[in-house]
Motif scaffolding. Sequence first.
Motif, short mmCIF file in Angstrom:
data_model
loop_
_atom_site.label_atom_id
_atom_site.label_comp_id
_atom_site.label_asym_id
_atom_site.label_seq_id
_atom_site.Cartn_x
_atom_site.Cartn_y
_atom_site.Cartn_z
N VAL A 219 0.85 -1.19 0.00
CA VAL A 219 0.00 0.00 0.00
C VAL A 219 0.88 1.24 0.00
N CYS B 179 -3.59 5.98 1.25
CA CYS B 179 -5.04 5.82 1.37
C CYS B 179 -5.67 7.19 1.53
N LEU C 144 -13.62 6.01 -0.53
CA LEU C 144 -12.34 5.48 -0.08
C LEU C 144 -11.49 5.16 -1.30
N ARG C 145 -10.25 5.67 -1.30
CA ARG C 145 -9.36 5.47 -2.44
C ARG C 145 -8.02 4.93 -1.92
N VAL C 146 -7.63 3.74 -2.40
CA VAL C 146 -6.39 3.09 -1.97
C VAL C 146 -5.44 3.03 -3.16
N TYR D 41 -1.94 1.54 -4.52
CA TYR D 41 -1.06 0.41 -4.22
C TYR D 41 -0.22 0.05 -5.44
N CYS E 252 -4.96 1.73 -8.43
CA CYS E 252 -5.91 2.41 -7.54
C CYS E 252 -7.18 1.57 -7.43
N CYS F 296 -4.39 2.74 6.34
CA CYS F 296 -4.76 1.54 5.59
C CYS F 296 -3.67 0.49 5.73
N PHE G 76 -7.85 -4.84 1.81
CA PHE G 76 -7.30 -3.73 2.59
C PHE G 76 -8.23 -3.44 3.76
N VAL H 25 -9.28 -0.31 6.09
CA VAL H 25 -9.20 1.15 6.18
C VAL H 25 -9.84 1.61 7.48
#
Length: 333
Positions: free
Chosen positions: A69, A72, A96-98, A100, A110, A150, A158, A160
């Motif tokens: 990751v 986040c 929510l945007r991760v 990686y 993403c 995250c 994931f 969060v």
Amino acid sequence: MDLLFFMVIGEDHRPYIWSRNHEKEKKAMDYTCERQTLCTRRLLWEGCAEQSVEQEVSLPEGGEEAAKVLKCQMFPQVVQNSVSGERIECTGTILLRVLYVGKESGKLCCREETVPFTASIPVKGLGNEGVAGGENLVCAVKPRLEFVSCTLTGPRRFSVRGSFSLCVRLLQKECRSATAALCGDDVQQRRLSVPGSELQCLCLESFPLRETLELGGGKPPIAYILRSRAQCLCEETRVVSDSLLLRGRVLLEVLYTPANESPLPEKMEFSIPFSQMIEAPGAREDGMCQVELSVMEPELLPRSDNLGEATRLEAKLQLNALVCLLYTSDAAD
């Protein structure tokens, strides 16, 4: 012996004659008070309430697994609010945007997920006044991010955690009557006009903005949206028959991972014009308009062109406009 008399306005809004040598004597006089109504914006209540977030985000089956990751992001958005008794009820969504790194390709990827939320905020500190709803009451709610973290709990999962605050302002148009003059043929008075601004209209309105955007400029197709930022600019306001015409533009910046062999992200900038009519009862053309514009985190969806490549963006935005219409008036002191 010198006598000195004062003319005062009592609590019952009637004029009285007051003698310095007979302070306990006052005589009511049959004169008419000329009164003037002044309207201002009043802050009834202001405060913040923190909300916690715990959410699991999963990658789709068949896609690339995550190696680690990088970042986040959390974007809370208030869709609707209402005042009920001594509480403010809010409903909205959390984006929510991760970000990686892909395990096989090593590219920046993403994953986004939207979850709903509800919140009930107690309103305190109003004493015996309470919160009375009505056309003059405006409830402005603005989210504020506190923290977000995250962790990678599996190749495709994931966890969060974070929190955000809902900051509330309760505003109301308040009109009060003030004594401007005393009418009578045998009355001598000194009047002073004090220039000031009087509130005509106070309102809050939300409206959507949708636009299909082309990448252009030889930019490669989109694989993932990494980050976006939107900013509102108000360019023109005009009163049109109890309504306010609002014109401006939204400046949108987009950072994305291209769908090619390049490991470097690409950046695009767009300017989206908008025009909106807002109801403003009592608005006058000689008034002065104050507008607070804000925009929620945009929803961006890549779309394919005729060749099947994602070179288009469908942008969905929600704008909020807090409008105060003022006009200059002279209040007698």
